[in-house]
Design an enzyme around this catalytic site. Sequence first.
Site, short mmCIF file in Angstrom:
data_model
loop_
_atom_site.label_atom_id
_atom_site.label_comp_id
_atom_site.label_asym_id
_atom_site.label_seq_id
_atom_site.Cartn_x
_atom_site.Cartn_y
_atom_site.Cartn_z
N LEU A 187 0.81 -1.21 0.00
CA LEU A 187 0.00 0.00 0.00
C LEU A 187 0.84 1.27 0.00
CD1 LEU A 187 -2.69 -1.05 2.65
CD2 LEU A 187 -2.90 -1.09 0.16
N GLY A 190 7.10 3.71 3.94
CA GLY A 190 7.36 4.70 4.97
C GLY A 190 8.85 4.85 5.23
N GLY A 191 9.17 5.61 6.27
CA GLY A 191 10.56 5.87 6.58
C GLY A 191 11.30 4.63 7.04
N GLY A 193 9.83 1.29 6.74
CA GLY A 193 9.31 0.05 6.20
C GLY A 193 8.18 0.26 5.22
N LYS A 209 2.23 -3.09 8.67
CA LYS A 209 3.47 -2.35 8.41
C LYS A 209 4.65 -3.20 8.87
CE LYS A 209 4.66 1.42 10.79
NZ LYS A 209 4.74 2.85 11.18
N ASP A 306 5.51 14.23 13.22
CA ASP A 306 5.73 13.82 11.83
C ASP A 306 4.42 13.87 11.06
OD1 ASP A 306 7.30 13.04 9.69
OD2 ASP A 306 7.03 10.91 10.06
#
Length: 478
Positions: A187, A190-191, A193, A209, A306
């Site tokens: 999908l 990310g930073g 994974g 995730k 973040d």
Amino acid sequence: MEMALTPLPLLCSSVLFLVLSSCSLANGRDTPSSSSSSSSSSSSSSSSSSSSSSPATSTVATGISAAAAAAANGTAALSSAVPAPPPVVIVVHHHFHRELVIAAVLACIATVTIFLSTLYAWTLWRRSRRSTGGKVTRSSDAAKGIKLVPILSRFNSVKMSRKRLVGMFEYPSLEAATEKFSESNMLGVGGFGRVYKAAFDAGVTAAVKRLDGGGPDCEKEFENELDLLGRIRHPNIVSLLGFCIHEGNHYIVYELMEKGSLETQLHGSSHGSTLSWHIRMKIALDTARGLEYLHEHCSPPVIHRDLKSSNILLDSDFNAKIADFGLAVSSGSVNKGSVKLSGTLGYVAPEYLLDGKLTEKSDVYAFGVVLLELLMGRKPVEKMSPSQCQSIVTWAMPQLTDRSKLPSIVDPVIKDTMDPKHLYQVAAVAVLCVQAEPSYRPLITDVLHSLVPLVPTELGGTLRAGEPPSPNLRNSPC
């Protein structure tokens, strides 16, 4: 429950046995005294009276010896003249009082013990009642490879009144649900994974995730996210379903958000074509509500640190939820230099980037950047040349404060689809949120109150058809 309550009757029986034994011991010691007194009145009780060590008992023994000597000498007259010794009653009061005190003390101890045992049994009963629902859930989720367990005790950066139960997924179930983490189910990235779609049995879907690597930063983010999401429940914050640790790899399972991230909707292949003006305002309002919960209703307040379009997820109805709490911190534990500088370029507030100063206003700055993305459809940082980049704030600020130029920088997908007054109001909110000086930025609560009148009632706001907006923010530059 039966195992826990078994020692209670045994304990009570033991205590009662001690009390009865003490009472019988007291009675047993008093009986020889009374019997010796009654038998001393007759001539056949010499053995009982002689067993007493008191002075009265010695007197009786002397009298009996004198009478026996007279009879041996054949002096009948003397034996008849000597009167029989009077009966002596021996009562040992000090022994009786001591045993009575001991019995009373044991009775008090027994009463207290029974009370405490009853309280303990009642507590166990209450705990068993509370855990009944959890046991039912465990049995129903067993087929999915899910176990409900308390959050790990080492996740204690934020105090919790009680540990929540989260699902501990077995790795084979995650591997099967994601088709061995195939690229077709990915999908996003990310930073730390990638995120995969997981389809479990009975049609249950989720997002998984997978955190790459096993370094200290990765593990810290994993623990931090489980800690915070394990205690947060809000409609505009993504829900944590569980976790898994397998061969040093860490996995976090969330609720699935069908529309993906706001970044994908705005900057992906559709280029925001599915996001109307009102839907964009709804997304902004939902995000503000999630931030307000973190800043105003969590104790201590939580700074996300973040916030960005890729961490704002959308469900099938475009309801927005804030995700990815790996970098989040509680404001009470933030001091200058105590938190490692982290974030995403373009969303980081100037005071945090330059001086390391982190407050709730840092999240407000990031929210202002997201609002500019919704307004203009542009990325937070765009390359002007291979060696030069320009932020959306630097580029848009001069035009946001000029009403004649503002319509020209609006995303072409939504251009001329909103009331101009609404457009000016949103631009005013965005300009205040991205002020370089933190004290000039509004609280997220003020931002929330300014956006509510711009969102239709059916989408969660208060705007009715044909109703003009009511500005709430003061000091508007527009």
